[in-house]
Design a protein around this motif. Sequence first.
Motif, PDB file in Angstrom:
ATOM      1  N   SER A 147      94.624  36.436  29.740  1.00 53.01           N
ATOM      2  CA  SER A 147      95.548  35.883  28.748  1.00 53.01           C
ATOM      3  C   SER A 147      94.787  35.172  27.632  1.00 53.01           C
ATOM      4  CB  SER A 147      96.521  34.920  29.421  1.00 53.01           C
ATOM      5  OG  SER A 147      95.802  33.939  30.119  1.00 53.01           O
ATOM      6  N   SER A 148      93.665  34.567  27.969  1.00 59.37           N
ATOM      7  CA  SER A 148      92.856  33.885  26.962  1.00 59.37           C
ATOM      8  C   SER A 148      92.324  34.899  25.942  1.00 59.37           C
ATOM      9  CB  SER A 148      91.716  33.164  27.690  1.00 59.37           C
ATOM     10  OG  SER A 148      90.754  32.743  26.806  1.00 59.37           O
ATOM     11  N   GLU A 150      93.693  37.892  25.378  1.00 58.27           N
ATOM     12  CA  GLU A 150      94.820  38.486  24.654  1.00 58.27           C
ATOM     13  C   GLU A 150      95.388  37.520  23.612  1.00 58.27           C
ATOM     14  OE1 GLU A 150      96.189  41.505  28.245  1.00 58.27           O
ATOM     15  OE2 GLU A 150      97.111  39.535  28.050  1.00 58.27           O
ATOM     16  N   ALA A 151      95.359  36.236  23.937  1.00 64.14           N
ATOM     17  CA  ALA A 151      95.818  35.243  22.956  1.00 64.14           C
ATOM     18  C   ALA A 151      94.915  35.278  21.724  1.00 64.14           C
ATOM     19  CB  ALA A 151      95.814  33.852  23.580  1.00 64.14           C
ATOM     20  N   ALA A 152      93.618  35.458  21.939  1.00 60.69           N
ATOM     21  CA  ALA A 152      92.685  35.532  20.814  1.00 60.69           C
ATOM     22  C   ALA A 152      92.948  36.791  19.981  1.00 60.69           C
ATOM     23  CB  ALA A 152      91.249  35.514  21.321  1.00 60.69           C
ATOM     24  N   LEU A 160      88.132  37.203  16.363  1.00 61.38           N
ATOM     25  CA  LEU A 160      88.314  35.971  17.130  1.00 61.38           C
ATOM     26  C   LEU A 160      88.138  36.249  18.622  1.00 61.38           C
ATOM     27  CD1 LEU A 160      89.016  32.950  16.939  1.00 61.38           C
ATOM     28  CD2 LEU A 160      91.395  33.559  17.284  1.00 61.38           C
ATOM     29  N   ALA A 163      84.520  36.406  19.248  1.00 59.21           N
ATOM     30  CA  ALA A 163      83.949  35.050  19.194  1.00 59.21           C
ATOM     31  C   ALA A 163      84.268  34.297  20.481  1.00 59.21           C
ATOM     32  CB  ALA A 163      84.500  34.299  17.994  1.00 59.21           C
ATOM     33  N   GLU A 164      85.480  34.483  20.994  1.00 65.14           N
ATOM     34  CA  GLU A 164      85.874  33.809  22.226  1.00 65.14           C
ATOM     35  C   GLU A 164      85.079  34.350  23.416  1.00 65.14           C
ATOM     36  OE1 GLU A 164      87.457  31.171  22.415  1.00 65.14           O
ATOM     37  OE2 GLU A 164      87.494  31.099  24.591  1.00 65.14           O
ATOM     38  N   ARG A 167      81.736  32.742  23.295  1.00 65.97           N
ATOM     39  CA  ARG A 167      81.798  31.364  23.803  1.00 65.97           C
ATOM     40  C   ARG A 167      81.909  31.346  25.322  1.00 65.97           C
ATOM     41  NH1 ARG A 167      83.907  26.843  20.273  1.00 65.97           N
ATOM     42  NH2 ARG A 167      83.566  27.564  18.164  1.00 65.97           N
ATOM     43  N   THR A 168      82.614  32.324  25.868  1.00 65.69           N
ATOM     44  CA  THR A 168      82.761  32.401  27.336  1.00 65.69           C
ATOM     45  C   THR A 168      81.419  32.739  27.983  1.00 65.69           C
ATOM     46  OG1 THR A 168      85.022  33.169  27.074  1.00 65.69           O
ATOM     47  CG2 THR A 168      83.985  33.622  29.188  1.00 65.69           C
ATOM     48  N   PRO A 171      77.439  29.890  28.043  1.00 64.49           N
ATOM     49  CA  PRO A 171      76.862  29.010  29.075  1.00 64.49           C
ATOM     50  C   PRO A 171      76.158  29.792  30.183  1.00 64.49           C
ATOM     51  CG  PRO A 171      79.116  28.363  28.568  1.00 64.49           C
ATOM     52  CD  PRO A 171      78.884  29.660  27.870  1.00 64.49           C
ATOM     53  N   THR A 254      81.841  24.015  31.674  1.00 63.82           N
ATOM     54  CA  THR A 254      82.704  24.885  30.892  1.00 63.82           C
ATOM     55  C   THR A 254      83.268  26.042  31.704  1.00 63.82           C
ATOM     56  OG1 THR A 254      80.764  26.101  30.221  1.00 63.82           O
ATOM     57  CG2 THR A 254      81.541  24.421  28.718  1.00 63.82           C
ATOM     58  N   ALA A 257      87.318  25.733  33.421  1.00 61.51           N
ATOM     59  CA  ALA A 257      88.455  25.160  32.719  1.00 61.51           C
ATOM     60  C   ALA A 257      89.677  26.075  32.737  1.00 61.51           C
ATOM     61  CB  ALA A 257      88.067  24.839  31.284  1.00 61.51           C
ATOM     62  N   ASP A 258      89.486  27.366  32.701  1.00 66.98           N
ATOM     63  CA  ASP A 258      90.630  28.262  32.628  1.00 66.98           C
ATOM     64  C   ASP A 258      90.365  29.481  33.490  1.00 66.98           C
ATOM     65  OD1 ASP A 258      92.850  29.611  32.048  1.00 66.98           O
ATOM     66  OD2 ASP A 258      92.439  29.910  29.917  1.00 66.98           O
ATOM     67  N   GLY A 260      92.915  31.512  34.593  1.00 64.04           N
ATOM     68  CA  GLY A 260      93.893  32.559  34.324  1.00 64.04           C
ATOM     69  C   GLY A 260      94.626  32.997  35.569  1.00 64.04           C
TER      70      GLY A 260
ATOM     71  N   LEU B  52     100.132  44.667  23.719  1.00 58.79           N
ATOM     72  CA  LEU B  52      99.046  44.452  24.682  1.00 58.79           C
ATOM     73  C   LEU B  52      99.082  45.491  25.798  1.00 58.79           C
ATOM     74  CD1 LEU B  52      99.341  40.562  24.955  1.00 58.79           C
ATOM     75  CD2 LEU B  52      97.559  41.855  23.773  1.00 58.79           C
ATOM     76  N   PHE B  86     101.651  32.518  26.896  1.00 56.52           N
ATOM     77  CA  PHE B  86     101.459  33.196  28.179  1.00 56.52           C
ATOM     78  C   PHE B  86     101.858  32.283  29.334  1.00 56.52           C
ATOM     79  CE2 PHE B  86      98.766  35.313  25.191  1.00 56.52           C
ATOM     80  CZ  PHE B  86      98.771  36.639  25.569  1.00 56.52           C
ATOM     81  N   ASP B  88     100.221  31.692  32.054  1.00 61.07           N
ATOM     82  CA  ASP B  88      99.115  30.803  32.440  1.00 61.07           C
ATOM     83  C   ASP B  88      98.463  30.175  31.205  1.00 61.07           C
ATOM     84  OD1 ASP B  88      97.652  32.844  31.357  1.00 61.07           O
ATOM     85  OD2 ASP B  88      96.776  33.539  33.221  1.00 61.07           O
ATOM     86  N   GLY B  90      96.630  30.727  28.793  1.00 60.46           N
ATOM     87  CA  GLY B  90      95.549  31.462  28.131  1.00 60.46           C
ATOM     88  C   GLY B  90      94.833  30.640  27.077  1.00 60.46           C
ATOM     89  N   TRP B  92      91.739  28.457  25.359  1.00 56.54           N
ATOM     90  CA  TRP B  92      90.315  28.782  25.220  1.00 56.54           C
ATOM     91  C   TRP B  92      89.493  27.592  25.689  1.00 56.54           C
ATOM     92  CZ3 TRP B  92      92.303  30.134  19.797  1.00 56.54           C
ATOM     93  CH2 TRP B  92      92.937  31.374  19.832  1.00 56.54           C
ATOM     94  N   PRO B  93      88.841  27.708  26.851  1.00 58.67           N
ATOM     95  CA  PRO B  93      88.225  26.532  27.477  1.00 58.67           C
ATOM     96  C   PRO B  93      87.116  25.883  26.650  1.00 58.67           C
ATOM     97  CG  PRO B  93      87.701  28.545  28.690  1.00 58.67           C
ATOM     98  CD  PRO B  93      88.722  28.912  27.668  1.00 58.67           C
ATOM     99  N   ASN B  94      86.498  26.647  25.753  1.00 54.36           N
ATOM    100  CA  ASN B  94      85.367  26.079  25.006  1.00 54.36           C
ATOM    101  C   ASN B  94      85.722  25.700  23.570  1.00 54.36           C
ATOM    102  OD1 ASN B  94      83.690  26.560  27.252  1.00 54.36           O
ATOM    103  ND2 ASN B  94      83.519  28.695  26.658  1.00 54.36           N
ATOM    104  N   ARG B  95      87.016  25.631  23.250  1.00 52.64           N
ATOM    105  CA  ARG B  95      87.416  25.212  21.900  1.00 52.64           C
ATOM    106  C   ARG B  95      88.271  23.954  21.991  1.00 52.64           C
ATOM    107  NH1 ARG B  95      86.910  29.869  18.057  1.00 52.64           N
ATOM    108  NH2 ARG B  95      86.443  31.535  19.505  1.00 52.64           N
TER     109      ARG B  95
END
Lengths: 533, 240
Positions: A147-148, A150-152, A160, A163-164, A167-168, A171, A254, A257-258, A260, B52, B86, B88, B90, B92-95
């Motif tokens: 979802s993270s 797909e949201a991007a 984006l 880029a996400e 970032r994932t 680390p 990091t 945190a998510d 999903g 999607l 969403f 859950d 969704g 962005w953990p690093n923003r």
Amino acid sequence: MIAARLRRSPAPLLGLAAVATAAASWLPLLPVLPPLLTGDAFTGLAEPRLAGLFLRTLRLAGGAALLSLLLGLPLALLASRLAAPGRSLWRLLLPLPLLLPPLMIAQAWHGLTGMDGPLAALFALGVCAAPFPALLAARALERQAASSHEAALLAGGPRLALAEMLRTATPAALLGAAFAFVFAATDFAVPDYFASVGEKFSVYAAEVFNAWRRAGLDPADSASSYAEGMAVAAPLVALAGLVLLLALAAGDLTGGADRGSGRRPPLLPLGRAAAPAALLGLALTTLLVLLPLGRIAWETGRAGPLAGGSWSGRAGAAFDQALDLGREDLGRSLANAAWAGLGAMIVAPIWAHLLVRWRRRPRAVLLQTALALPLLAPAVGFGLGAIVVFNRDLFWNFYDGPGLPPLVLGGRYLPIAVFLLAERLSRVPREREEAAALAGASFAARLYRYRLGGAFGAWLLAGGLVAVFTVREVDLAILLPAANHTAAVRYFNALHFARDNFVAAFGLVIAAVLFLPVAAAAALRGLRGPEDR
Amino acid sequence: MPFLSVTGLARSFGRSQVLVEAGFDLERGGRLTIAGRSGSGKTTLLRILAGLERADRGVVRFDGVAASDGRRILLPPWRRPVQMVFQDLGLWPNRSVRRHLLDPLAAQGVPRAEARSRTRALLARLGLAPLARRRPGRLSGGEARRLAFARALAPEPELLLLDEPFASLDPVARAEGLALLDEVLAATRAAVVLVTHDPAEARALGGEVAVLRRGRLAPPRPAVEVCADDETFRRELAES
């Protein structure tokens, strides 16, 4: 009552882990403690020669880590999440440079380009270590919440989303680069090879060896000279430790945190960029795998000691010779690897469990540091320490027997298995252990059966990595008499005696033996479907 | 011409037929709740609307322009006038919270100054301004939910898709969630499609409710009718 059962300290298992780790990982480092604690060992550090050695090794390791990151991160993206042709092939070949003996990569690139000197060592070590950031980043990318991603995609399109993804992955890739730094900083054989074929230079791992050699083989003298040599290494060991711990902490901060919903994230469509992306994947794979392997394959039949006949005739003869002369050594290497890997699969989960339980507490950092030490110390120093500790009347039979190599080699690479499993165990739902505790399962059953049972791939990978590093380790094996008759040492000796055809064929045999289980595991994973994420 | 038109949508996973000839129209600014039992295909329908997921058959049109036609996605998700919250979240953990709004706007080419002022205004409106520099890992559940809504509203979408955004919340958090939904509805003129099996959420959204039964979407009826009380709503779902 269940809470009490979950909290209860599994003393026998912890004791087993502590004894095994002490014998395998910490005892060989013991001789360096007294002079380090009293400060006697640091008296020579102000010498300009040692400072130069330190800076060169720092540049070499830093450069190799950076190169591994630059090569590994794009390959991780291509192999795991970008919808470009060739993805499955890049994913399959991704771990291969880690399975090849670093000397083989060095030999191949020297043969291809004639490179030598410190820059050549930097390049070869960076290429060898590229799978560290690549594999860790690929795992992080595969675990990104769908979802993270797909949201991007919805909010900012592919740019984006990319880029996400970066970032994932960063680390994890940095942690991989930290491992690359540690491996490059502690390596002796690759810089030694490039120094032997061209411009002379030295690194601090060589200084550990030289300091010991200057003092001779008398156990009493070697103990003090080992300490002196290791003291040279101490600043870099400390720096490598700091790099590794910071990278571990960054991943920890990091990573969780998510999580999903557990759905796998989709591939990022590349549209017209798919073809250039596939070309980049091909270029990276060629650089990391295909070119060195191709060169080594070509060298099997190159005119050399087996002169005469056609290329295929010479290559066939080289493989015959490799299998004939190297079979027993390879068998011993595989036996060592099996024992070391098995031991790691038993001991590493216990430490991993403690690291997860103590997460974000100071004692977790202390334990991480203690566990990382054998990896941070140069393998040469670790091997000399093992000699100082075990070359005594009390251990005489053990010192010369088949038990010491898997113990010490496994001990050096145990931290990799522990850190890998700690990361994996932190993602096993707590309810799984609680349900098992409610059903009356013992600590051992909860850990090995219920928590690791759903993470069998990671458990096997942890043992497999220790086994692989056991086979390809040459710096340490060459020092221990009991480990002298192994594949890596035979390869090292043959390389230095310029038996090119044999070296190439034997290197390929070692690589094939190590790669086959990886390929089989990949195929099995495809058949079984994904395990718990 | 309806703003959103869905006709003959079908989707199956293996032998399981999740959507069968599903269709509905939605006017600009309209409100529609898709209700159904767990696993009835509600989320799949939403994901097809967002681009999607591919359908097997059927057409999704925005303002008469086909966005999905059968297995073909003609308009990718980022070219549709759609944002989604969403289940859950969704995030962005690093923003940081601020970056969750600012970066999508930058990616869409909104001038920097305008993006900043829109971000500031939206964060203030949803009570997130004091948390602007935090990352999702340091937000409470309610704050994270607000952030997911704020991110979806920032690009000013014409269609907002809400995938059970208040599922598995305790009663207090659910009440807060419904209050948040009121705030969100006041903050947007977008059409909203909400997927839920909670009558209170459907009542809060208003508009119409379409019940998904065995993959078939019943014609939408007024929310006040379908969700008149919990028992009526339960019966509607039970039939599915």
